[in-house]
Design an enzyme around this catalytic site. Structure first.
Site, short mmCIF file in Angstrom:
data_model
loop_
_atom_site.label_atom_id
_atom_site.label_comp_id
_atom_site.label_asym_id
_atom_site.label_seq_id
_atom_site.Cartn_x
_atom_site.Cartn_y
_atom_site.Cartn_z
N ARG A 29 0.84 -1.21 0.00
CA ARG A 29 0.00 0.00 0.00
C ARG A 29 0.86 1.24 0.00
NH1 ARG A 29 -3.12 -1.58 5.30
NH2 ARG A 29 -0.94 -2.14 5.66
N ARG A 30 1.97 1.23 0.74
CA ARG A 30 2.80 2.44 0.85
C ARG A 30 3.68 2.61 -0.38
NH1 ARG A 30 4.95 1.16 6.80
NH2 ARG A 30 4.73 -0.93 5.90
N VAL A 54 -4.37 -5.48 -0.47
CA VAL A 54 -4.78 -6.83 -0.90
C VAL A 54 -6.24 -7.15 -0.54
CG1 VAL A 54 -2.45 -7.86 -0.93
CG2 VAL A 54 -3.83 -7.97 1.17
N ASN A 80 3.46 -12.68 0.59
CA ASN A 80 4.07 -12.32 1.87
C ASN A 80 3.25 -11.30 2.66
OD1 ASN A 80 6.51 -11.61 3.74
ND2 ASN A 80 6.04 -9.69 2.69
N TYR A 146 -4.97 -14.56 14.69
CA TYR A 146 -3.77 -14.53 13.84
C TYR A 146 -3.38 -15.97 13.49
CZ TYR A 146 0.99 -13.89 12.13
OH TYR A 146 2.13 -13.94 11.35
N LYS A 150 -3.13 -17.97 9.86
CA LYS A 150 -1.92 -18.64 9.36
C LYS A 150 -2.13 -20.16 9.23
CE LYS A 150 0.78 -15.16 8.46
NZ LYS A 150 1.26 -14.89 7.09
N GLY A 177 9.60 -18.34 12.65
CA GLY A 177 9.33 -17.96 14.04
C GLY A 177 9.55 -16.46 14.14
N VAL A 179 10.85 -12.95 13.78
CA VAL A 179 11.71 -12.19 12.86
C VAL A 179 11.58 -10.72 13.24
CG1 VAL A 179 12.30 -11.76 10.44
CG2 VAL A 179 10.98 -13.81 11.03
P1 NAP Z 1 6.06 -6.03 8.27
O1 NAP Z 1 7.45 -5.51 8.36
O2 NAP Z 1 5.01 -5.33 9.07
O3 NAP Z 1 5.63 -6.12 6.73
C1 NAP Z 1 4.31 -6.42 6.35
C2 NAP Z 1 4.16 -6.16 4.86
O4 NAP Z 1 2.84 -6.53 4.45
C3 NAP Z 1 4.36 -4.68 4.52
O5 NAP Z 1 5.12 -4.55 3.35
C4 NAP Z 1 2.94 -4.18 4.31
O6 NAP Z 1 2.91 -3.15 3.32
C5 NAP Z 1 2.25 -5.44 3.75
N1 NAP Z 1 0.82 -5.38 4.00
C6 NAP Z 1 0.19 -5.42 5.20
N2 NAP Z 1 -1.13 -5.24 5.06
C7 NAP Z 1 -1.35 -5.10 3.73
C8 NAP Z 1 -2.50 -4.87 2.94
N3 NAP Z 1 -3.72 -4.75 3.49
N4 NAP Z 1 -2.37 -4.75 1.60
C9 NAP Z 1 -1.15 -4.84 1.02
N5 NAP Z 1 -0.01 -5.07 1.70
C10 NAP Z 1 -0.12 -5.18 3.04
O7 NAP Z 1 6.01 -7.55 8.78
P2 NAP Z 1 6.85 -8.86 8.31
O8 NAP Z 1 7.32 -9.51 9.55
O9 NAP Z 1 7.83 -8.56 7.25
O10 NAP Z 1 5.65 -9.74 7.74
C11 NAP Z 1 5.65 -10.34 6.46
C12 NAP Z 1 4.96 -11.70 6.52
O11 NAP Z 1 5.69 -12.56 7.39
C13 NAP Z 1 3.54 -11.64 7.08
O12 NAP Z 1 2.72 -12.52 6.32
C14 NAP Z 1 3.69 -12.17 8.49
O13 NAP Z 1 2.50 -12.75 8.97
C15 NAP Z 1 4.81 -13.19 8.29
N6 NAP Z 1 5.55 -13.57 9.50
C16 NAP Z 1 6.22 -12.64 10.24
C17 NAP Z 1 6.91 -13.04 11.38
C18 NAP Z 1 7.68 -12.08 12.26
O14 NAP Z 1 8.05 -12.45 13.39
N7 NAP Z 1 7.98 -10.88 11.82
C19 NAP Z 1 6.90 -14.40 11.75
C20 NAP Z 1 6.20 -15.31 10.98
C21 NAP Z 1 5.54 -14.89 9.86
P3 NAP Z 1 2.05 -1.80 3.41
O15 NAP Z 1 1.78 -1.54 4.86
O16 NAP Z 1 2.92 -0.77 2.76
O17 NAP Z 1 0.84 -2.11 2.62
#
Ligand code: NAP
Length: 247
Positions: A29-30, A54, A80, A146, A150, A177, A179
């Site tokens: 989005r950003r 999305v 992602n 959440y 998942k 896990g 990140v």
């Molecule tokens: P993050 O830094 O908050 O990144 C999330 C990304 O998703 C951003 O680029 C955001 O972009 C995009 N996003 C969120 N809502 C959206 C929407 N409505 N439409 C389009 N894009 C959207 O978090 P991250 O940790 O990298 O997360 C990425 C993935 O990894 C997620 O699926 C998360 O569930 C999974 N994950 C993360 C962890 C962890 O510990 N960090 C662990 C397991 C799994 P915009 O806000 O610019 O749209």
């Protein structure tokens, strides 16, 4: 094509794939963030920015349909985009948070996949990597919705593979896990102090660790599909057991 490329894991994956010579479609989005990423990486290999939520079904289909000709053949989709919203016991959970997680993590992933699949099926070639989570393998207290979202990603990963393997399309998942990204800032609605605490007292994964695993997956020969990967920081043994040295 990478969704959620404006931050964290998605951004690290974009940087990695660009270094491997992939033309990229980066989505989020950003728009300013993905434009900045494009400016930082340079346009060789080529980068196309797509800005959509999305959750917005029409916009997802319209954006993908209107891709310039040279970006229309999508060989690799990294699903992602996603987040956790809130961390509350189910009895105190907010309906808006539940809806956000189901709409983004599950329905959003489905819309993007649906828009991409016809080309892959026609070419009988392609790869889809779904970013799930350890939360999609085991539930933790207050992780309720959440985790449900998942678990759904995990089911869809399996379901897509069952339906698409005979079409020559590889479907796989990486389930991380902890990140260190903006994930906890989003979960705690901008409360930095709470978010920082999540990553204190142990060594979490870096987004680049996940990107390196994805690099290994996409550089395997076509007959090899790393179907389902769980990756944890060494300090994490399960959803709830983390070797934290301080509180
Ligand atoms: P993050 O830094 O908050 O990144 C999330 C990304 O998703 C951003 O680029 C955001 O972009 C995009 N996003 C969120 N809502 C959206 C929407 N409505 N439409 C389009 N894009 C959207 O978090 P991250 O940790 O990298 O997360 C990425 C993935 O990894 C997620 O699926 C998360 O569930 C999974 N994950 C993360 C962890 C962890 O510990 N960090 C662990 C397991 C799994 P915009 O806000 O610019 O749209």
């Amino acid at each position: 094509m990478i969704t959620g490329a404006s931050s964290g894991i998605g951004r690290a994956i974009a940087v990695k794939l660009h270094s491997l010579g992939y033309d990229l479609i980066v989505c989020a989005r950003r728009r300013e963030r993905i434009e900045a990423l494009k400016a930082e990486l340079g346009d060789e290999p080529r980068i196309h920015c797509l800005s959509f939520d999305v959750r917005d079904k029409e916009k997802v289909f319209e954006s993908i349909k209107s891709l310039p000709y040279e970006f229309q053949q999508i060989d690799l989709l990294v699903n992602n985009a996603g987040n956790a919203h809130g961390l509350d016991p189910i009895q105190r959970g907010k309906v808006e948070d539940w809806e956000a997680m189901i709409d983004i993590n599950v329905k959003g992933l489905l819309y993007v996949t649906k828009a991409i699949l016809p080309g892959m099926v026609e070419r009988k070639d392609g790869m889809i990597i779904n970013i799930g989570s350890i939360a999609g393998k085991e539930v933790y207290p207050m992780g309720n919705v959440y985790s449900a979202s998942k678990f759904a990603v995990d089911a869809l990963n399996q379901g897509m593979r069952l339906d698409l393997h005979a079409e020559g399309i590889r479907v796989s998942s990486i389930n991380p896990g902890l990140v260190e990204t903006e994930f906890s800032q989003v979960r705690f609605k901008g409360d930095k102090e709470k978010a920082e605490k999540v990553y204190k007292g142990y060594k979490p994964l870096d987004p680049e660790d996940v990107a390196e695993i994805l690099e290994f997956m996409v550089t395997r020969p076509k007959h090899v599909n790393l179907a389902d990967i769980l990756v944890l920081p060494t300090d994490q043994a399960s959803s709830t057991i983390v070797n934290k040295k301080t509180e």
